[in-house]
Design an enzyme around this catalytic site. Structure first.
Site, short mmCIF file in Angstrom:
data_model
loop_
_atom_site.label_atom_id
_atom_site.label_comp_id
_atom_site.label_asym_id
_atom_site.label_seq_id
_atom_site.Cartn_x
_atom_site.Cartn_y
_atom_site.Cartn_z
N GLY A 174 0.92 -1.13 -0.04
CA GLY A 174 0.05 0.00 0.00
C GLY A 174 0.85 1.23 0.01
O GLY A 174 2.04 1.24 0.10
N ASP B 63 -3.12 3.98 3.04
CA ASP B 63 -3.05 4.07 4.50
C ASP B 63 -2.88 5.27 5.00
O ASP B 63 -1.99 6.13 4.66
CB ASP B 63 -1.79 3.36 5.14
CG ASP B 63 -1.63 3.27 6.45
OD1 ASP B 63 -2.44 2.35 7.18
OD2 ASP B 63 -1.23 4.13 7.29
N TYR C 221 -3.26 12.84 9.99
CA TYR C 221 -2.28 13.33 8.74
C TYR C 221 -2.78 14.51 8.36
O TYR C 221 -2.11 15.38 7.50
CB TYR C 221 -2.27 12.25 8.06
CG TYR C 221 -1.68 10.79 8.39
CD1 TYR C 221 -0.88 10.71 9.69
CD2 TYR C 221 -1.55 9.81 7.48
CE1 TYR C 221 -0.60 9.60 10.10
CE2 TYR C 221 -1.17 8.81 8.05
CZ TYR C 221 -0.77 8.59 9.36
OH TYR C 221 -0.38 7.20 9.75
N SER D 104 -3.03 -0.85 15.99
CA SER D 104 -1.57 -0.61 15.57
C SER D 104 -0.64 -0.18 17.02
O SER D 104 -1.46 0.44 17.98
CB SER D 104 -1.86 0.73 14.92
OG SER D 104 -0.34 1.21 14.34
#
Length: 346
Positions: A42, A73, A78, A189
């Site tokens: 990815g 991702d 972000y 995660s």
């Protein structure tokens, strides 16, 4: 595609490299424990919003789709999910891809752990992306921060403000999002073994984590965590699969740059590849999903070219011996959090 060989792909350590030949640029999905599947390669989309010009991420994702990438991702923190969503929607409108061809992973941030915040946070992400669902939604870190508008809440002395973490309650809220059809698969995660076991052993568990996204590359191969995850049919997604930037403000630079490694470079010459491509191929061949981040058109193209060669058993073993068991991404600023995950061996 011969699905019979796919489970072999999650074998940590060496594997019969013939099985890895099943991965192709057109079809490199591996199965998840919930009946869905995830592309093994990815594009990571993390970038500093302060230094990245507007539209950079948009153009990178559009190019990546044209080159064959189908897995992206991203994360709320972000600050560029609107660009990722726009790129995906434009390519769907062009007829280049259908929505079901694309695999998008979003992340639940630390300030949104309380169960009542989970669904509204995911819905906010969907609104930003302008998509009806995400393919994977993961708890970004096992550490809860004080809820509110601040991404990194601090007190007047600059100390981070934490929140009581109840990973099981947060997980149950994620399960409800899956049942509601807002997300196809749910995962975690930066969870260590103990934190994974907390979820796996939760009374009334409805869905196991499908994935655990952690740092993973030839200098940090994660053998024990990989083995544990394989036993529980959890796919490992490796971030920083070709190392990281050398920003000393948040990166541990005690390990040398991965891509300067002599062994990776000697193997790369044999295949007329780059050290980065060898590092990516190494993880893909172990059944570790890789999400290298780049907004550089040449690099985006280069990182995708890992399906036309295969490493031998000996090369896989040799690369494994490079493991230094040292992280680039230590997140030491939060090491006093009760759920800081990196104190445990794995």
């Amino acid at each position: 595609m011969n699905l019979q060989v796919l489970p072999v792909l999650s074998v940590p350590g060496s594997l019969l490299h013939g099985s890895s030949m099943e991965l192709t640029a057109e079809q490199h999905r591996i199965p998840l424990n919930d009946g869905n599947s995830i592309p093994v390669l990815g594009l990571g989309t993390y970038s500093s919003p302060r230094t990245t010009p507007k539209g950079t991420c948009l153009e990178a994702v559009k190019l990546a789709i044209d080159l064959g990438y189908r897995h992206f991702d991203g994360a709320y923190v972000y600050y560029n999910e609107h660009e990722v969503g726009q790129a995906i929607r434009e390519k769907i409108a062009e007829g280049k891809v259908k929505r079901e061809d694309i695999y998008y992973c979003g992340k639940l941030w630390n300030t949104c752990h309380p169960p009542e915040l989970v669904r509204p946070t995911l819905e906010k992400t969907l609104k930003t992306l302008q998509l009806d669902y995400v393919d994977l939604y993961i708890i970004e870190l096992p550490m809860a921060f004080k809820p509110g508008d601040e991404i990194y809440p601090r007190d007047t002395n600059g100390k981070f403000l934490y929140h009581k973490t109840d990973l099981c309650a947060t997980w149950e809220a994620l399960e409800e999002c899956k049942d509601a059809g807002l997300v196809k698969s749910i995962g975690v995660s930066n969870f260590n073994r103990r934190q994974l076991e907390l979820i796996l052993n939760k009374p009334g568990l409805k869905y196991k984590p499908a994935t655990n996204q952690v740092e993973c590359h030839p200098y940090f191969t994660q053998p024990k965590l990989l083995e544990f995850s394989k036993q529980h049919n959890i796919v490992t997604v490796g971030y920083s699969p070709i190392g990281t930037c050398r920003d000393e403000t948040w990166v541990n630079v005690s390990s040398p740059p991965l891509l300067e490694d002599p062994l990776l470079n000697s193997i790369s010459k044999k295949y007329n590849k780059t050290a980065a491509q060898v590092a990516l191929r190494f993880n893909a061949q172990r059944g570790v999903v890789v999400i290298p981040k780049s907004f550089n058109p040449d690099r985006i193209n280069e990182n995708f070219q890992i399906f036309d060669f295969s490493l031998t058993d000996k090369e896989m073993k040799d690369i494994e011996t490079l493991n230094k068991n040292v992280r680039y991404v230590e997140l030491l600023m939060w090491s006093d959090h009760p759920e800081y995950p990196f104190k445990d061996e794995y």
